[in-house]
Design a protein around this motif. Structure first.
Motif, short mmCIF file in Angstrom:
data_model
loop_
_atom_site.label_atom_id
_atom_site.label_comp_id
_atom_site.label_asym_id
_atom_site.label_seq_id
_atom_site.Cartn_x
_atom_site.Cartn_y
_atom_site.Cartn_z
N PRO A 20 0.80 -1.23 0.00
CA PRO A 20 0.00 0.00 0.00
C PRO A 20 0.82 1.27 0.00
N TYR A 21 2.14 1.14 0.28
CA TYR A 21 2.99 2.32 0.46
C TYR A 21 4.25 2.15 -0.35
N THR A 22 4.59 3.16 -1.15
CA THR A 22 5.80 3.16 -1.96
C THR A 22 6.70 4.32 -1.53
N VAL A 23 7.99 4.07 -1.47
CA VAL A 23 8.96 5.12 -1.18
C VAL A 23 9.85 5.28 -2.41
N PHE A 24 9.78 6.46 -3.01
CA PHE A 24 10.67 6.78 -4.12
C PHE A 24 11.99 7.29 -3.53
N ILE A 25 13.08 6.61 -3.87
CA ILE A 25 14.37 6.98 -3.30
C ILE A 25 15.20 7.81 -4.29
N ASP A 26 14.55 8.35 -5.31
CA ASP A 26 15.24 9.22 -6.27
C ASP A 26 15.93 10.37 -5.53
N ASN A 27 17.06 10.81 -6.05
CA ASN A 27 17.71 11.99 -5.46
C ASN A 27 16.79 13.19 -5.50
N ASN A 28 16.03 13.31 -6.59
CA ASN A 28 15.10 14.43 -6.73
C ASN A 28 14.04 14.06 -7.75
N LEU A 29 12.91 13.57 -7.26
CA LEU A 29 11.85 13.12 -8.16
C LEU A 29 11.27 14.27 -8.98
N ILE A 35 -0.28 1.93 8.17
CA ILE A 35 -0.17 2.42 6.81
C ILE A 35 -1.52 2.29 6.09
N GLU A 36 -2.15 1.14 6.26
CA GLU A 36 -3.43 0.94 5.60
C GLU A 36 -4.47 1.94 6.11
N SER A 87 -7.55 18.79 3.64
CA SER A 87 -6.25 18.14 3.44
C SER A 87 -5.56 17.55 4.65
N HIS A 88 -6.07 17.65 5.84
CA HIS A 88 -5.27 17.20 6.98
C HIS A 88 -5.42 15.71 7.24
N TRP A 89 -4.31 15.04 7.29
CA TRP A 89 -4.27 13.65 7.72
C TRP A 89 -2.85 13.35 8.13
N VAL A 90 -2.61 12.10 8.52
CA VAL A 90 -1.27 11.72 8.96
C VAL A 90 -0.73 10.63 8.07
N SER A 91 0.46 10.81 7.60
CA SER A 91 1.09 9.83 6.72
C SER A 91 1.82 8.80 7.57
N PRO A 92 2.25 7.68 6.96
CA PRO A 92 3.00 6.67 7.69
C PRO A 92 4.42 7.08 8.00
N GLY A 93 4.81 8.26 7.63
CA GLY A 93 6.17 8.73 7.92
C GLY A 93 6.84 9.20 6.66
N VAL A 94 7.69 10.22 6.79
CA VAL A 94 8.43 10.73 5.64
C VAL A 94 9.91 10.67 5.94
#
Length: 516
Positions: A242-251, A478-479, A509-516
């Motif tokens: 359900p959660y993807t992390v893009f590890i690009d230097n700069n997406l 996360i779900e 727009s307010h909610w909480v993400s699984p972490g950044v």
């Protein structure tokens, strides 16, 4: 007491198995290597007690799963990450080939592992950024080194191993089309050990070449490359997370590409986070597209609030005086901000620590990451400080952005060390977490839960990592975040054909993400 008259804890909770690598013991003798078997190995590195232990298990190393994806099917592939606290890597029987990724801060451990496996008859291939910057050093510890694009080199290395013609050095640049890279091989991962196994890279490189960044390392010429959007989508769908992390230097280096990617991600119903530069907010409609596509958080390299530091580093960025407004654009669409700040630039004085933390609190950044300025070998910063006689030593273990390895210009080494610790201690305090809470009362409880779990639960994280419970504990959260985000998207969608005022967007727009 620190320079601000407050008590300061310089050290924190670090269990022995997170401070020191597992003992390797005597190398078994007399065993034949298992032919056409390869072990891909991520070495151990000590954990900083002032930061979250959880960040080390957010995603697996994409470098190794990408190498695994380039491995022909008649080779057996195994993955081992020493930072998952499962003890020393396997060696019964020893694999024919061991591939080790080498970064500056765990080069010593990588060389120990290489010697251990070579003494058992395994062939060892070293690759990674430290091999690029210090190839002659690395070559002393390996049967062969891979310099540059490892995914491109790997099939040739395996072919030469099979033929008994292994060379000691393989080199490739990054000019080949990124679309030719095979998908990462995630089936080899221990899925229970990570928050998500879907670590993705859609683009390679960055439009900046900051003098302190590893991308400015001598010999590293990495043009900005973009993968086909459908390739990215197919990998995400295949991993079923359900959660993807893009590890690009700069997406966000190519806004047109990012917009196309957002269009393709939007129907998937996932949530994701990525590293971007703050100039992504030049176009608020792109930020909105990111939110509608599932972006819950961004990692932004602010680096410094002093324009002189940014100019010295050759970082092309909006003026620091405009950072606050730009953060508000991200918050307007419910995107959380993890700000990255580097401490110890030449324009920094001892007041930099307090000013930086206060700015973070005023602008309610959900998270921040601090780094002591670190001159990586082969970068313009290293050459500058070396020419000025300001490099203190070459103990690579300490080049981890958590130790002072050079002489600052306007403060002592101790002041920089204490100030770095002070920033973490204060930002992770109960007071600061509460001060940075969302303005929407309905979002506060979720924000506090995530903040305390991620930032103040290192003892708990140690247990989760050791007993492989990371996924079991975090994925339900996360779900929950994903479902909340889907409701947000519907509210933003309802505003699609009207002007979105800050007040209207904030209500949606307010909610909480699984972490950044």
């Amino acid at each position: 007491m620190d320079s601000f008259g407050r008590p300061l804890r310089r050290s924190g909770f670090v269990p022995a198995d997170m401070a020191s690598a597992p003992a390797l013991g005597p190398a078994p003798r007399g065993q034949a290597v298992r032919c056409r078997s390869v072990l891909l190995l991520n070495p151990f590195y000590p954990k900083d007690p002032r930061a979250s232990f959880g960040k080390h298990v957010l995603t697996p190393t994409l470098a190794l799963t990408s190498i695994a994806g380039a491995t022909p099917p008649h080779w057996d592939v195994q993955y081992w990450d020493e930072n998952l606290l499962q003890g020393p890597p396997p060696c019964d029987p020893p694999p024919q080939l061991v591939g080790i990724t080498v970064h500056l801060t765990f080069a010593r451990r990588a060389y120990e592992l290489a010697a251990w496996y070579r003494s058992q008859g395994s062939l060892v291939i070293l690759g990674g950024l430290h091999v690029l910057s210090c190839p002659e050093e690395a070559l002393q510890h390996a049967d062969a080194i891979a310099i540059g694009d490892g995914v491109q080199l790997w099939p040739a290395i395996l072919s030469d191993v099979e033929a008994g013609l292994l060379r000691d050095r393989y080199e490739a640049d990054f000019s080949r089309s990124y679309a030719l890279d095979p998908p990462a091989r995630r089936a080899i991962l221990p899925r229970a050990s990570f928050l998500t196994t879907t670590s993705m890279i859609a683009t390679r490189g960055c439009h900046n070449r900051c003098g302190f960044c590893y991308l400015s390392t001598d010999g590293l010429h990495m043009p900005y490359r973009m993968r086909a959007v459908q390739q990215v989508v197919d990998e995400i769908v295949a991993d079923q997370q359900p959660y993807t992390v893009f590890i690009d230097n700069n997406l966000g280096s190519r806004p047109d590409y990012l917009r196309k990617l957002c269009t393709a991600l939007r129907p998937l119903g996932i949530i994701w986070s990525a590293a971007v530069t703050i100039d992504i907010t030049d176009d608020p409609s792109l930020v909105r597209d990111m939110a509608l596509a599932g972006c819950t958080g961004v990692f932004v390299g602010f680096e410094s609030l002093n324009g002189g530091n940014l100019r010295d580093a050759r970082k092309r960025t909006p003026a620091p005086e405009d950072y606050a407004r730009r953060v508000s654009v991200l918050h307007r669409y419910g995107i959380q901000v993890n700000g990255s700040f580097v401490l110890g630039f030449d324009h920094d004085h001892p007041d930099v620590f307090q000013r930086t933390v206060e700015w973070i609190e005023v602008n309610r950044l959900e998270c921040a990451t601090f780094h002591i300025l670190t001159p990586y070998p082969g970068t313009p910063l290293f050459r500058q400080l070396e020419s000025q006689g300001r490099i203190l030593h070459r103990d690579w273990d300490k080049y981890d952005t958590a130790h002072v390895v050079f002489q600052p210009r306007h403060m002592s080494c101790d002041e920089l060390d204490y100030g770095y610790a002070w920033c973490y201690q204060n930002l992770f305090s109960h007071r600061s977490i509460w001060k940075r809470r969302p303005s929407d009362p309905q979002a506060v409880l979720g924000y506090l839960a995530m903040s305390y779990l991620y930032k103040r639960s290192n003892r708990f994280w140690h247990l989760l990592i050791k007993h492989r419970l990371t996924a079991a504990v975090w994925r339900p959260l996360i779900e929950h975040s994903r479902r909340r985000h889907l409701r947000l998207r519907r509210r933003l969608q309802a505003l699609e054909f009207t002007a979105v005022t800050p007040a209207a967007a904030a209500r949606a727009s307010h909610w909480v993400s699984p972490g950044v």
